[in-house]
Design a protein around this motif. Structure first.
Motif, short mmCIF file in Angstrom:
data_model
loop_
_atom_site.label_atom_id
_atom_site.label_comp_id
_atom_site.label_asym_id
_atom_site.label_seq_id
_atom_site.Cartn_x
_atom_site.Cartn_y
_atom_site.Cartn_z
N CYS A 145 -24.67 -32.69 19.71
CA CYS A 145 -24.16 -33.92 20.78
C CYS A 145 -25.34 -34.03 21.79
CB CYS A 145 -22.86 -33.59 21.42
SG CYS A 145 -22.25 -34.75 22.69
N ASP B 45 -24.84 -35.36 24.42
CA ASP B 45 -23.85 -35.19 25.89
C ASP B 45 -23.83 -33.65 26.27
OD1 ASP B 45 -22.34 -35.35 28.05
OD2 ASP B 45 -22.10 -37.31 27.74
N CYS B 46 -23.03 -33.01 25.52
CA CYS B 46 -22.78 -31.60 25.81
C CYS B 46 -23.67 -30.59 25.13
CB CYS B 46 -21.37 -31.34 25.47
SG CYS B 46 -20.89 -31.28 23.48
N CYS C 234 -15.70 -33.99 25.94
CA CYS C 234 -16.92 -34.49 26.05
C CYS C 234 -16.88 -35.93 25.52
CB CYS C 234 -17.94 -33.79 24.98
SG CYS C 234 -19.44 -34.67 24.99
N CYS D 136 -18.96 -36.59 22.10
CA CYS D 136 -18.47 -35.98 20.57
C CYS D 136 -17.00 -35.79 20.57
CB CYS D 136 -19.23 -35.03 20.48
SG CYS D 136 -18.85 -33.40 21.52
N VAL E 48 -15.38 -33.24 22.08
CA VAL E 48 -15.18 -31.87 21.66
C VAL E 48 -14.30 -31.49 23.10
CG1 VAL E 48 -17.19 -30.87 22.76
CG2 VAL E 48 -15.87 -29.53 21.17
ZN LIG Z 1 -20.29 -33.49 23.30
#
Ligand SMILES: [Zn+2]
Length: 215
Positions: free
Chosen positions: A50, A52-53, A155, A158, A160
């Motif tokens: 991902c 982002d995270c 997140c 994604c 999660v």
């Molecule tokens: Zn993520």
């Protein structure tokens, strides 16, 4: 925590008193990490990693592998690639777990530097998604203020999820299906007393063992 002194699965049991259920949470306790190789990372961003995270979620099917730049300390029973997923486990720890862990976890090969040098000492692991969220008994703090209502964060990229809260942690069966071997948001393993038995009295290196109430 000394796991031998707290080998209690059910406490209470007095008439009229609810019996609490506990499981064992094992996760990486150190702060050192190994870096994923640039080539492996760039090949998986947007395809499992991902943006982002930064977690790598290879899905619930098929083989996966990771390539790292540094050696994992030989004696470490768990280690980190600097992200919550995947985590790294020693071959020794994996052998102590029952065969049926394969129903709940997927193991990937770890390579050093490039895909020709497989490390026999360690493997990467992920569990079946979604992972079990952990919640603290006390509300989370953000910028010095109590975040009273927030229970779950996700997140934005994604999706999660992560549980909120400080203090003693618990898992919630109204949020997650919890199996005898489950994956947690810490990239750890949540295991029943039975699965814990072969690990009792064994000094696992770089592994924190904590008792988690299942509500
Ligand atoms: Zn993520």
């Amino acid at each position: 925590m000394d796991i031998r002194s707290s080998a209690i699965h059910d406490v209470g049991g007095f008439e009229g008193k609810a019996v609490k259920k506990y499981m064992w949470h094992l996760y990486y306790s150190g702060t050192d990490v190994v870096d994923a190789s640039e080539a492996w990372t760039s090949g998986h961003v947007g395809a499992g990693i991902c943006q982002d995270c930064g977690n790598y979620m290879p899905g619930n099917e098929g083989d996966f592998a990771v390539v790292v730049e540094q050696r994992i300390p030989a004696k470490a029973d768990m280690f980190s690639m600097g992200r919550l997923s995947p985590s790294i486990m020693s071959a020794r720890l994996r052998k102590l777990l029952p065969e049926r862990i394969n129903e709940f976890f997927r193991f990937g090969d770890v390579y050093l530097g490039d895909s020709s040098r497989k490390m026999e000492s360690h493997c990467a692991f992920v569990g079946g998604a979604p992972w079990v969220l952990l919640f603290g008994d006390q509300p989370a703090m953000m910028d010095g203020a109590v975040v009273a209502d927030a229970k779950i964060a996700a997140c934005p990229a994604c999706g999660v999820k992560f549980g909120f809260g400080r203090g003693n942690r618990h898992a919630d069966t109204s949020v997650n299906v919890i199996h005898e071997i489950s994956w947690t948001e810490f990239g750890g393993m949540l295991i029943s007393d039975d699965i814990m038995q072969p690990l009792r009295g064994i000094q696992l290196k770089n592994v924190r063992v904590e008792k988690i109430e299942i509500r």
